[in-house]
Scaffold this motif. Structure first.
Motif, PDB file in Angstrom:
ATOM      1  N   ALA A  51      13.013  -6.255  -0.642  1.00  0.00           N
ATOM      2  CA  ALA A  51      12.275  -6.026  -1.867  1.00  0.00           C
ATOM      3  C   ALA A  51      10.870  -5.753  -1.509  1.00  0.00           C
ATOM      4  O   ALA A  51      10.213  -4.945  -1.981  1.00  0.00           O
ATOM      5  CB  ALA A  51      12.460  -7.239  -3.036  1.00  0.00           C
ATOM      6  N   GLN A  52      10.379  -6.918  -0.845  1.00  0.00           N
ATOM      7  CA  GLN A  52       8.991  -6.731  -0.160  1.00  0.00           C
ATOM      8  C   GLN A  52       8.660  -5.355   0.396  1.00  0.00           C
ATOM      9  O   GLN A  52       7.558  -4.985   0.158  1.00  0.00           O
ATOM     10  CB  GLN A  52       8.514  -8.022   0.457  1.00  0.00           C
ATOM     11  CG  GLN A  52       7.054  -8.413   0.725  1.00  0.00           C
ATOM     12  CD  GLN A  52       5.992  -8.382  -0.399  1.00  0.00           C
ATOM     13  OE1 GLN A  52       6.508  -8.847  -1.235  1.00  0.00           O
ATOM     14  NE2 GLN A  52       5.009  -7.659  -0.332  1.00  0.00           N
ATOM     15  N   ILE A  53       9.668  -5.186   1.425  1.00  0.00           N
ATOM     16  CA  ILE A  53       9.502  -3.857   2.280  1.00  0.00           C
ATOM     17  C   ILE A  53       9.379  -2.756   1.224  1.00  0.00           C
ATOM     18  O   ILE A  53       8.551  -1.780   1.271  1.00  0.00           O
ATOM     19  CB  ILE A  53      10.951  -3.783   3.173  1.00  0.00           C
ATOM     20  CG1 ILE A  53      10.405  -4.717   4.380  1.00  0.00           C
ATOM     21  CG2 ILE A  53      10.729  -2.409   3.837  1.00  0.00           C
ATOM     22  CD1 ILE A  53      11.578  -4.884   5.193  1.00  0.00           C
ATOM     23  N   CYS A  54      10.300  -2.680   0.116  1.00  0.00           N
ATOM     24  CA  CYS A  54      10.395  -1.602  -0.802  1.00  0.00           C
ATOM     25  C   CYS A  54       8.969  -1.561  -1.497  1.00  0.00           C
ATOM     26  O   CYS A  54       8.365  -0.405  -1.555  1.00  0.00           O
ATOM     27  CB  CYS A  54      11.639  -1.580  -1.660  1.00  0.00           C
ATOM     28  SG  CYS A  54      13.047  -1.713  -1.048  1.00  0.00           S
ATOM     29  N   LYS A  55       8.559  -2.759  -1.836  1.00  0.00           N
ATOM     30  CA  LYS A  55       6.973  -2.706  -2.717  1.00  0.00           C
ATOM     31  C   LYS A  55       6.058  -2.222  -1.751  1.00  0.00           C
ATOM     32  O   LYS A  55       5.302  -1.521  -2.246  1.00  0.00           O
ATOM     33  CB  LYS A  55       6.929  -4.055  -3.019  1.00  0.00           C
ATOM     34  CG  LYS A  55       5.645  -4.308  -4.054  1.00  0.00           C
ATOM     35  CD  LYS A  55       5.482  -5.709  -4.500  1.00  0.00           C
ATOM     36  CE  LYS A  55       4.260  -5.891  -5.359  1.00  0.00           C
ATOM     37  NZ  LYS A  55       3.967  -7.113  -5.753  1.00  0.00           N
ATOM     38  N   GLU A  56       6.007  -2.641  -0.348  1.00  0.00           N
ATOM     39  CA  GLU A  56       4.986  -2.271   0.314  1.00  0.00           C
ATOM     40  C   GLU A  56       4.926  -0.821   0.804  1.00  0.00           C
ATOM     41  O   GLU A  56       3.749  -0.214   0.875  1.00  0.00           O
ATOM     42  CB  GLU A  56       4.714  -3.154   1.756  1.00  0.00           C
ATOM     43  CG  GLU A  56       4.716  -4.577   1.446  1.00  0.00           C
ATOM     44  CD  GLU A  56       4.952  -5.594   2.683  1.00  0.00           C
ATOM     45  OE1 GLU A  56       5.238  -4.974   3.361  1.00  0.00           O
ATOM     46  OE2 GLU A  56       4.581  -6.537   2.642  1.00  0.00           O
ATOM     47  N   ASN A  57       6.123  -0.128   0.641  1.00  0.00           N
ATOM     48  CA  ASN A  57       6.206   1.210   1.132  1.00  0.00           C
ATOM     49  C   ASN A  57       6.504   2.137  -0.152  1.00  0.00           C
ATOM     50  O   ASN A  57       6.993   3.269   0.212  1.00  0.00           O
ATOM     51  CB  ASN A  57       7.328   1.211   2.026  1.00  0.00           C
ATOM     52  CG  ASN A  57       6.828   0.549   3.584  1.00  0.00           C
ATOM     53  OD1 ASN A  57       6.148   0.937   4.112  1.00  0.00           O
ATOM     54  ND2 ASN A  57       7.567  -0.607   3.784  1.00  0.00           N
ATOM     55  N   HIS A  58       6.311   1.739  -1.361  1.00  0.00           N
ATOM     56  CA  HIS A  58       6.606   2.386  -2.410  1.00  0.00           C
ATOM     57  C   HIS A  58       8.066   2.954  -2.484  1.00  0.00           C
ATOM     58  O   HIS A  58       8.291   4.434  -2.590  1.00  0.00           O
ATOM     59  CB  HIS A  58       5.603   3.501  -2.429  1.00  0.00           C
ATOM     60  CG  HIS A  58       4.116   3.047  -2.427  1.00  0.00           C
ATOM     61  ND1 HIS A  58       3.508   2.059  -3.435  1.00  0.00           N
ATOM     62  CD2 HIS A  58       3.438   3.101  -1.487  1.00  0.00           C
ATOM     63  CE1 HIS A  58       2.455   1.878  -3.087  1.00  0.00           C
ATOM     64  NE2 HIS A  58       2.199   2.284  -1.956  1.00  0.00           N
ATOM     65  N   ILE A  59       8.850   2.110  -2.081  1.00  0.00           N
ATOM     66  CA  ILE A  59      10.468   2.583  -2.310  1.00  0.00           C
ATOM     67  C   ILE A  59      11.159   2.219  -3.461  1.00  0.00           C
ATOM     68  O   ILE A  59      11.073   0.901  -3.584  1.00  0.00           O
ATOM     69  CB  ILE A  59      11.156   2.148  -0.979  1.00  0.00           C
ATOM     70  CG1 ILE A  59      10.603   2.709   0.264  1.00  0.00           C
ATOM     71  CG2 ILE A  59      12.660   2.439  -0.864  1.00  0.00           C
ATOM     72  CD1 ILE A  59      11.035   2.255   1.634  1.00  0.00           C
ATOM     73  N   ASN A  60      11.825   2.968  -4.094  1.00  0.00           N
ATOM     74  CA  ASN A  60      12.311   2.644  -5.665  1.00  0.00           C
ATOM     75  C   ASN A  60      13.582   2.095  -5.388  1.00  0.00           C
ATOM     76  O   ASN A  60      14.600   2.820  -4.688  1.00  0.00           O
ATOM     77  CB  ASN A  60      12.237   3.890  -6.343  1.00  0.00           C
ATOM     78  CG  ASN A  60      13.031   3.465  -7.810  1.00  0.00           C
ATOM     79  OD1 ASN A  60      13.285   2.614  -8.188  1.00  0.00           O
ATOM     80  ND2 ASN A  60      13.138   4.484  -8.566  1.00  0.00           N
ATOM     81  N   MET A  61      13.943   0.614  -5.581  1.00  0.00           N
ATOM     82  CA  MET A  61      15.107   0.013  -5.388  1.00  0.00           C
ATOM     83  C   MET A  61      16.198   0.561  -6.467  1.00  0.00           C
ATOM     84  O   MET A  61      17.408  -0.047  -6.365  1.00  0.00           O
ATOM     85  CB  MET A  61      14.851  -1.473  -5.415  1.00  0.00           C
ATOM     86  CG  MET A  61      14.054  -2.000  -4.040  1.00  0.00           C
ATOM     87  SD  MET A  61      13.936  -3.559  -4.150  1.00  0.00           S
ATOM     88  CE  MET A  61      15.542  -4.004  -4.116  1.00  0.00           C
ATOM     89  N   GLU A  62      15.856   1.168  -7.489  1.00  0.00           N
ATOM     90  CA  GLU A  62      16.744   1.531  -8.643  1.00  0.00           C
ATOM     91  C   GLU A  62      17.405   2.712  -8.124  1.00  0.00           C
ATOM     92  O   GLU A  62      17.342   3.775  -8.815  1.00  0.00           O
ATOM     93  CB  GLU A  62      15.972   1.684  -9.837  1.00  0.00           C
ATOM     94  CG  GLU A  62      15.068   0.596 -10.300  1.00  0.00           C
ATOM     95  CD  GLU A  62      15.859  -0.534 -10.625  1.00  0.00           C
ATOM     96  OE1 GLU A  62      16.770  -0.443 -11.401  1.00  0.00           O
ATOM     97  OE2 GLU A  62      15.081  -1.784 -10.256  1.00  0.00           O
ATOM     98  N   VAL A  63      18.437   2.426  -7.360  1.00  0.00           N
ATOM     99  CA  VAL A  63      19.390   3.481  -6.746  1.00  0.00           C
ATOM    100  C   VAL A  63      20.657   3.263  -7.499  1.00  0.00           C
ATOM    101  O   VAL A  63      21.111   2.106  -7.636  1.00  0.00           O
ATOM    102  CB  VAL A  63      19.414   3.592  -5.281  1.00  0.00           C
ATOM    103  CG1 VAL A  63      18.289   4.153  -4.620  1.00  0.00           C
ATOM    104  CG2 VAL A  63      20.008   2.532  -4.876  1.00  0.00           C
TER     105      VAL A  63
END
Length: 64
Positions: A51-63
């Motif tokens: 989740a932190q990696i997603c946040k730092e790289n602006h990746i939406n986890m809502e898939v």
């Protein structure tokens, strides 16, 4: 959460291998491989790191 798709999305967006992602979050290649294939689910500690990696790289986890 669809962890296999999230992990694939992280790797695709960061242009990294399963081994490289494993090193980033301090787990084995086999763990990443099992998560990405849907055989197991990440631990809570790993989920927080992902989740932190997603946040730092602006990746939406809502898939879906």
């Amino acid at each position: 959460m669809n962890w296999p798709k999230i992990i694939q999305l992280i790797r695709k967006n960061l242009f990294i291998t399963q081994s490289e992602l494993a090193q980033m979050i301090d787990v084995s290649f086999a763990s990443i491989n099992r998560w990405e294939r849907g055989h197991h689910e990440p631990t809570m500690k790993a989920k927080r790191k992902l989740a932190q990696i997603c946040k730092e790289n602006h990746i939406n986890m809502e898939v879906e």
